[in-house]
Write a protein that holds these residues in place. Sequence first.
Motif, PDB file in Angstrom:
ATOM      1  N   ASP A  99      -7.444  -0.688  -5.230  1.00  0.00           N
ATOM      2  CA  ASP A  99      -8.568  -0.451  -4.325  1.00  0.00           C
ATOM      3  C   ASP A  99      -9.770   0.134  -5.057  1.00  0.00           C
ATOM      4  O   ASP A  99     -10.664   0.707  -4.432  1.00  0.00           O
ATOM      5  CB  ASP A  99      -8.186   0.463  -3.158  1.00  0.00           C
ATOM      6  N   TYR A 146      -4.867   3.900  -4.519  1.00  0.00           N
ATOM      7  CA  TYR A 146      -3.435   4.162  -4.546  1.00  0.00           C
ATOM      8  C   TYR A 146      -2.849   3.563  -5.813  1.00  0.00           C
ATOM      9  O   TYR A 146      -3.416   2.645  -6.427  1.00  0.00           O
ATOM     10  CB  TYR A 146      -2.738   3.560  -3.318  1.00  0.00           C
ATOM     11  N   TYR A 177      -0.364  -1.631   6.850  1.00  0.00           N
ATOM     12  CA  TYR A 177      -1.325  -0.585   6.493  1.00  0.00           C
ATOM     13  C   TYR A 177      -2.651  -0.851   7.199  1.00  0.00           C
ATOM     14  O   TYR A 177      -3.251   0.047   7.796  1.00  0.00           O
ATOM     15  CB  TYR A 177      -1.509  -0.568   4.979  1.00  0.00           C
ATOM     16  N   ARG A 221       0.847  -1.184   0.000  1.00  0.00           N
ATOM     17  CA  ARG A 221       0.000   0.000   0.000  1.00  0.00           C
ATOM     18  C   ARG A 221       0.889   1.243   0.000  1.00  0.00           C
ATOM     19  O   ARG A 221       2.016   1.218   0.512  1.00  0.00           O
ATOM     20  CB  ARG A 221      -0.907   0.033   1.230  1.00  0.00           C
ATOM     21  N   VAL A 281       0.759  -4.638   3.069  1.00  0.00           N
ATOM     22  CA  VAL A 281      -0.660  -4.382   3.302  1.00  0.00           C
ATOM     23  C   VAL A 281      -1.050  -4.631   4.752  1.00  0.00           C
ATOM     24  O   VAL A 281      -1.900  -3.921   5.310  1.00  0.00           O
ATOM     25  CB  VAL A 281      -1.532  -5.220   2.346  1.00  0.00           C
ATOM     26  N   GLU A 336       5.984   2.968   0.087  1.00  0.00           N
ATOM     27  CA  GLU A 336       5.117   1.801   0.174  1.00  0.00           C
ATOM     28  C   GLU A 336       5.485   0.904   1.351  1.00  0.00           C
ATOM     29  O   GLU A 336       6.640   0.809   1.756  1.00  0.00           O
ATOM     30  CB  GLU A 336       5.131   1.007  -1.128  1.00  0.00           C
ATOM     31  N   ASN A 378      -1.089  -7.592  -5.171  1.00  0.00           N
ATOM     32  CA  ASN A 378      -2.246  -6.781  -4.793  1.00  0.00           C
ATOM     33  C   ASN A 378      -3.572  -7.454  -5.141  1.00  0.00           C
ATOM     34  O   ASN A 378      -4.517  -6.814  -5.590  1.00  0.00           O
ATOM     35  CB  ASN A 378      -2.151  -5.400  -5.450  1.00  0.00           C
TER      36      ASN A 378
END
Length: 491
Positions: A436, A402, A59, A47, A56, A53, A272
């Motif tokens: 996302d 993002y 985050y 993320r 995840v 970065e 992702n």
Amino acid sequence: MAETILVAGTASHVGKSTVAAGLCRLLADRGVSVAPFKAQNMSNNARATPGGEIGVSQYVQARAARVSPSTDHNPVLLKPRGDGESQLVVDGDAVGNYAAGSYYEEHWEDALGAAAAAHDRLAADHDVVVAEGAGSIAEINLHHRDLANVETARFADADILLVADIERGGVFASLVGTLELVPDDIRERIGGVVITKFRGDESLLAPGLEAFEERTGVPVLGVLPYDDPGLPEEDSVALPSVGEGAVRGDDDGVPDEHSITVAVPRLPRISNFTDLQPLAAEPGVRVAYVPPSATLAGADAVVLPGSKNTVDDLLALREAGFDDRLREFDGPVVGLCGGYQMLGEEITNASVEGTGSTARVDGFGLLPVRTRFSTEKTVEHVERHVDGVGPLSGASGTVSGYEIHMGESEPTADVARPFADSGAGADDAFGTYLHDLFTNRAARDAFVKNTFEAAGVERLWADQDERTDPYDRAGALVGDHVDPGPLPVDW
């Protein structure tokens, strides 16, 4: 300085991330200033934060802790890219691509220093740091350079909560073996054990818990029932293996005749993939991860996900004949980041992204777009107005997400631009760099509605209530089933 709790595991995918996120939310709701931390992460699910970065899970844990995600939460990130190489990201910035040997020989000491400094900054600003380990804390071949587990426990002076997964069997052997194999100073730091993913009557487990505590002297602080709070997955081990073609979202009670299937090619270097979780959570939507050689006959839509290595994954799909089947497919097609690049006409300067020396690669040709790779990397949060076209027709308003990608894509002909100056859309195809995308209700609802209509399937229960906050669910899971015992926290 803050107290640090290291949530370590007997293996990968035992529930460390969920326990850590639950602790963060639980403590934050008790008025404790808490921050997540993972010294070194290996994941292609990342993320963007204002500084660069991070993985995840950190985050997600920052959001659970109600703090703004930052690179201090995950100072070292390794992103596998194939052929034994990973991209090294330190303090949010991509340093370069390295094989494991060269990383440990040339960069590990710098990574250790960056991790310790990041932890110290967090510890100075918060009451508690909830650190997450990586994989198993008992990898005896790695103890001299185990940054996320052994080194974190030492430089953070951490109390350790050991997590083990009972679902796959052998939980007590895993726990006892782990306690036997960790270094002596690390063994002394283990304050308790949490067993996760338990199904059935807990009273039947009681004799084993008593025997374990008697043998080891380590208390079992909790047994978590099998429950998925709905947090984004980090490890690709959570996905089906290539060739399994497993379907997610098939336990929502919606009859098959009122459901649609979104096929997602299980790329060798998929990244992702959490982009697909909001779709899988929609009643009546099945997300099927299919091997590149699979037929698309049963699919109602196709989403090409992100890739850590777009060029090599594109070539793998072409070798399996997936490009031909995709061009023959007559339903909606969406490409996200690397998938968007694949949907274009060509990729130039391809050797920057691929592991080979190929300079130019033909895309699948569903969108009039050309991508040129460069060594510059885009990492940013974005908010854009969407003017939906094609598979997202009808979507409008502001969407957020993002971007993390190499290369830039430009149209080669007139084409609809769903985000004013980025992305591309046609009748049946849509591409964007925005990760996302489907967490935004406007985009998700439009895609689902259009896919149901294109498939000629009547949708049931189209109006859905907002689901329980996954962070609150994770906090309740830990709070209801774990006693902090000797850990330096209370709830």
